[in-house]
Design a protein around this motif. Structure first.
Motif, PDB file in Angstrom:
ATOM      1  N   ASP A  68      45.349  45.270  45.654  1.00  0.00           N
ATOM      2  CA  ASP A  68      45.468  44.822  44.337  1.00  0.00           C
ATOM      3  C   ASP A  68      44.199  45.089  43.300  1.00  0.00           C
ATOM      4  O   ASP A  68      44.399  45.162  42.405  1.00  0.00           O
ATOM      5  N   ARG A  71      45.270  48.284  41.961  1.00  0.00           N
ATOM      6  CA  ARG A  71      46.483  48.058  40.791  1.00  0.00           C
ATOM      7  C   ARG A  71      46.008  47.485  39.451  1.00  0.00           C
ATOM      8  O   ARG A  71      46.479  47.061  38.906  1.00  0.00           O
ATOM      9  N   GLU A  73      44.712  44.059  39.670  1.00  0.00           N
ATOM     10  CA  GLU A  73      45.080  42.577  39.570  1.00  0.00           C
ATOM     11  C   GLU A  73      43.734  41.978  40.141  1.00  0.00           C
ATOM     12  O   GLU A  73      43.628  41.883  41.570  1.00  0.00           O
ATOM     13  N   LYS A 177      54.375  46.918  42.838  1.00  0.00           N
ATOM     14  CA  LYS A 177      53.914  45.571  43.132  1.00  0.00           C
ATOM     15  C   LYS A 177      54.377  44.838  44.551  1.00  0.00           C
ATOM     16  O   LYS A 177      55.425  44.993  44.546  1.00  0.00           O
TER      17      LYS A 177
END
Length: 212
Positions: A68, A71, A73, A177
């Motif tokens: 995460d 990416r 996030e 995702k």
């Protein structure tokens, strides 16, 4: 009829019993096999298997947080990191020695990713303990080098963490995702030596003492 008996008292008060179990868990994680009395081995088994579960989920949440964060996030990465920290604290509540905790998280946890429980084995010994003639037993982690009896392959269809890690690795390579990669996860906010309480036991002699 036995009712409301959840554990063995082992002739000790609560503080003494928990301290003894923590020491035995640390010794078992460090040496992966110890010799003790039969009641202690059976009581130790539940805690020895519990810490393996903490280590397995810690590995999954660590990978999820790294993915995460890569990416971008931040919120999802923070939640996964918090879950990983919760599993780490749970493991540290029973394994309070840093080198032993590192071995648990980085060696024993990944070893049992394909096994859904049944990480330990208790084998009775024929020879009683000198002095009080207490029944002795060996408790060891399965799937290790030099184990007293070959282990059976782990089976199970639900919650296999190796599949979750494989999905995370695939998602990390693809850059997509993750969707439901940790569904069912709990929310939370090499050694081959031999250790013995009595000392002086050797691995070779244990083979001949195992009760048939």
């Amino acid at each position: 009829m036995k009712k409301r008996i959840a554990f063995r008292k082992l002739g000790r008060d609560t503080a003494h019993r928990l301290a003894m179990i923590r020491n035995m868990v640390c010794s078992l994680v460090e040496h992966e096999r110890i010799v003790t009395t039969e009641p202690k081995a059976k009581e130790l088994r539940r805690y020895a298997e519990k810490v393996i579960g903490y280590a397995k989920w810690w590995a999954v949440y660590q990978r999820q947080a790294a993915l995460d964060l890569k990416r971008g996030e931040a919120k999802a990465a923070q939640k996964a990191a918090a879950n990983a920290m919760h599993q780490l604290r749970l493991a540290n509540s029973w394994v309070n020695q840093r080198p032993t905790l590192i071995k648990l998280l980085h060696h024993l946890g990944p070893r049992y990713l394909d096994r859904n429980g049944g990480y330990t084995r208790v084998l009775k010994l024929q020879k009683l303990r000198e002095g009080d003639k207490a029944p002795r037993a060996v408790i060891e982690y399965v799937g290790r080098e030099g184990e007293l009896r070959p282990s059976k392959a782990g089976t199970g269809t639900k919650g296999e963490l190796s599949d979750l890690l494989a999905q995370l690795e695939a998602l990390e390579l693809e850059g997509s995702k993750p969707k439901g990669a940790l569904e069912g996860a709990p929310e939370g906010g090499k050694g081959s030596g031999l250790s013995s309480e009595e000392g002086g036991d050797e691995a070779g002699s244990l083979q001949t003492e195992l009760a048939k």
